[in-house]
Motif scaffolding. Structure first.
Motif, short mmCIF file in Angstrom:
data_model
loop_
_atom_site.label_atom_id
_atom_site.label_comp_id
_atom_site.label_asym_id
_atom_site.label_seq_id
_atom_site.Cartn_x
_atom_site.Cartn_y
_atom_site.Cartn_z
N SER A 28 48.51 50.18 16.45
CA SER A 28 48.67 50.22 15.05
C SER A 28 49.13 51.52 14.61
O SER A 28 48.82 52.52 14.80
CB SER A 28 47.37 49.65 14.38
OG SER A 28 46.28 50.40 14.50
N LYS A 88 48.95 40.18 17.63
CA LYS A 88 48.37 41.57 18.09
C LYS A 88 49.15 42.80 17.91
O LYS A 88 50.52 42.79 17.82
CB LYS A 88 47.98 41.44 19.69
CG LYS A 88 47.11 42.48 20.12
CD LYS A 88 46.65 42.34 21.53
CE LYS A 88 45.65 41.19 21.68
NZ LYS A 88 45.05 40.77 23.07
N LEU A 115 45.52 43.82 6.03
CA LEU A 115 45.32 44.97 6.98
C LEU A 115 45.59 46.12 6.70
O LEU A 115 46.66 46.39 5.96
CB LEU A 115 46.15 44.55 8.15
CG LEU A 115 46.14 45.43 9.34
CD1 LEU A 115 44.95 45.61 10.17
CD2 LEU A 115 47.44 45.21 10.32
N GLN A 130 44.66 52.08 17.05
CA GLN A 130 43.68 51.13 17.36
C GLN A 130 44.47 49.89 17.79
O GLN A 130 45.59 49.50 17.08
CB GLN A 130 42.66 50.85 16.29
CG GLN A 130 41.62 52.12 16.12
CD GLN A 130 40.95 52.55 17.66
OE1 GLN A 130 40.22 51.60 18.24
NE2 GLN A 130 40.96 53.83 18.00
N GLU A 131 43.83 48.82 18.49
CA GLU A 131 44.29 47.56 18.76
C GLU A 131 44.03 46.78 17.59
O GLU A 131 42.82 46.54 17.27
CB GLU A 131 44.14 47.17 19.94
CG GLU A 131 44.62 45.69 20.26
CD GLU A 131 44.12 45.20 21.90
OE1 GLU A 131 44.86 45.68 22.53
OE2 GLU A 131 43.48 44.17 21.87
N VAL A 132 44.82 45.87 17.12
CA VAL A 132 44.31 44.92 16.02
C VAL A 132 44.70 43.61 16.40
O VAL A 132 45.90 43.33 16.80
CB VAL A 132 45.15 45.24 14.50
CG1 VAL A 132 44.87 43.99 13.73
CG2 VAL A 132 44.94 46.60 14.00
N THR A 133 43.79 42.49 16.21
CA THR A 133 44.02 41.19 16.44
C THR A 133 43.99 40.33 15.49
O THR A 133 42.52 40.15 14.89
CB THR A 133 43.13 40.65 17.78
OG1 THR A 133 43.62 41.39 19.08
CG2 THR A 133 43.40 39.36 18.31
N GLU A 138 40.83 43.73 7.29
CA GLU A 138 40.78 44.59 8.56
C GLU A 138 41.15 45.96 8.12
O GLU A 138 42.40 46.27 7.61
CB GLU A 138 41.64 44.03 9.56
CG GLU A 138 41.65 44.98 10.85
CD GLU A 138 40.27 44.68 11.70
OE1 GLU A 138 39.59 43.51 11.54
OE2 GLU A 138 40.12 45.36 12.66
N ILE A 181 45.89 50.15 7.74
CA ILE A 181 45.68 51.02 9.07
C ILE A 181 45.89 52.68 8.15
O ILE A 181 46.65 52.80 7.64
CB ILE A 181 46.98 50.88 9.73
CG1 ILE A 181 47.22 49.52 10.17
CG2 ILE A 181 46.97 51.87 11.15
CD1 ILE A 181 46.09 48.82 10.93
N THR A 191 41.43 49.79 10.02
CA THR A 191 41.11 50.32 11.15
C THR A 191 42.05 51.64 11.41
O THR A 191 42.82 51.87 10.28
CB THR A 191 41.43 49.54 12.30
OG1 THR A 191 41.39 50.16 13.62
CG2 THR A 191 42.90 49.31 12.45
N GLN A 249 49.49 46.86 19.07
CA GLN A 249 48.85 47.81 19.60
C GLN A 249 49.82 48.78 20.13
O GLN A 249 50.73 48.29 20.84
CB GLN A 249 48.35 47.08 21.08
CG GLN A 249 47.79 48.09 22.13
CD GLN A 249 46.82 49.12 21.65
OE1 GLN A 249 46.03 49.04 20.72
NE2 GLN A 249 46.83 50.16 22.56
#
Lengths: 116, 112
Positions: free
Chosen positions: A82, A78, A113, A17-20, A11, A115, A13, A80
């Motif tokens: 990030s 989650k 992940l 941003q929100e990450v799930t 992922e 960011i 992003t 949020q």
């Protein structure tokens, strides 16, 4: 027998941003663990569940992080909003009922992940 | 503070030799001990578990536990380049519920 399944595998992003992140434990396992791994800090336990109930969330770094386990076969982590310092590999692991002696934990492939 | 300590390495061993990895832990009440192998970019994979004092062998791997001295070790005989990985020691301590306390891992390099 399927192992622990995590998604997504990667992922990327932008900050804010929100990450799930998602996890499906091994069927029949009643413990589920979320870990974060970085070079600097190694493997850190974030939170774990027993029978879908959160038992210890003392490892969750801050309120931006939340985890749920709505049923025995699904859990989410989650973030949020990030931040770049959240960049890490996140692992989910599950464990069967110990019966007096702890059983090993079995890990999913992880979510890498990033960011920006 | 519950601790599990490992030498971070890297530990360099010639191919075919015995690799010896060590782990010490702080809590005398610890019950269960695990060795995981983690290849770069992959998830930890269980290779050995041990619960009582003494040796436990599984193929080329032997786990050794000494509760009096509070250490657990992993021996890899006839080391192969494919054994090159980071080895994580994990301990279940009696009052940590079902959490594992993890060492930082030892990076093992097998030289052909």
């Amino acid at each position: 027998d399927a192992g622990v399944i995590q998604s997504p595998r990667h992922e990327v992003t932008e900050m804010g941003q929100e990450v799930t992140l998602r996890c499906k434990p091994i069927s029949g396992h009643d413990y589920l663990f979320w870990y974060r791994q970085t070079m600097m800090r190694g493997l850190e336990l974030l939170i774990y569940f027993n029978n879908n109930v959160p038992i210890d969330d003392s490892g969750m770094p801050e309120d931006r992080f939340s985890a749920k386990m709505p049923n025995a076969s699904f859990s989410t982590l989650k973030i949020q909003p990030s931040e770049p310092r959240d960049s890490a590999v996140y692992f989910c692991a599950s464990q069967g009922k110990p019966g007096g002696i702890s059983q090993p934990q079995h890990f999913g492939d992880g979510t890498r992940l990033s960011i920006l | 503070q519950k601790e599990v300590e490992q030498n971070s390495g890297p530990l360099s061993v010639p191919e075919g030799a015995i690799a010896s990895l060590n782990c010490t832990y702080s809590d005398r009440g610890s019950q269960s001990f695990f060795w995981y192998r983690q290849y770069s970019g992959k998830s930890p994979e269980l290779i050995m578990s041990i619960y009582s004092n003494g040796d436990k062998e599984d193929g080329r791997f032997t786990a050794q536990l000494n509760k009096a001295s509070q250490y657990v070790s992993l021996l890899i005989r006839d080391s192969q380049p494919s054994d090159s990985a980071t080895y994580l020691c994990a301990v279940n301590m009696w009052d940590s519920n079902y959490q594992l306390i993890w060492g930082a891992g030892t990076k093992l390099i097998i030289k052909p």
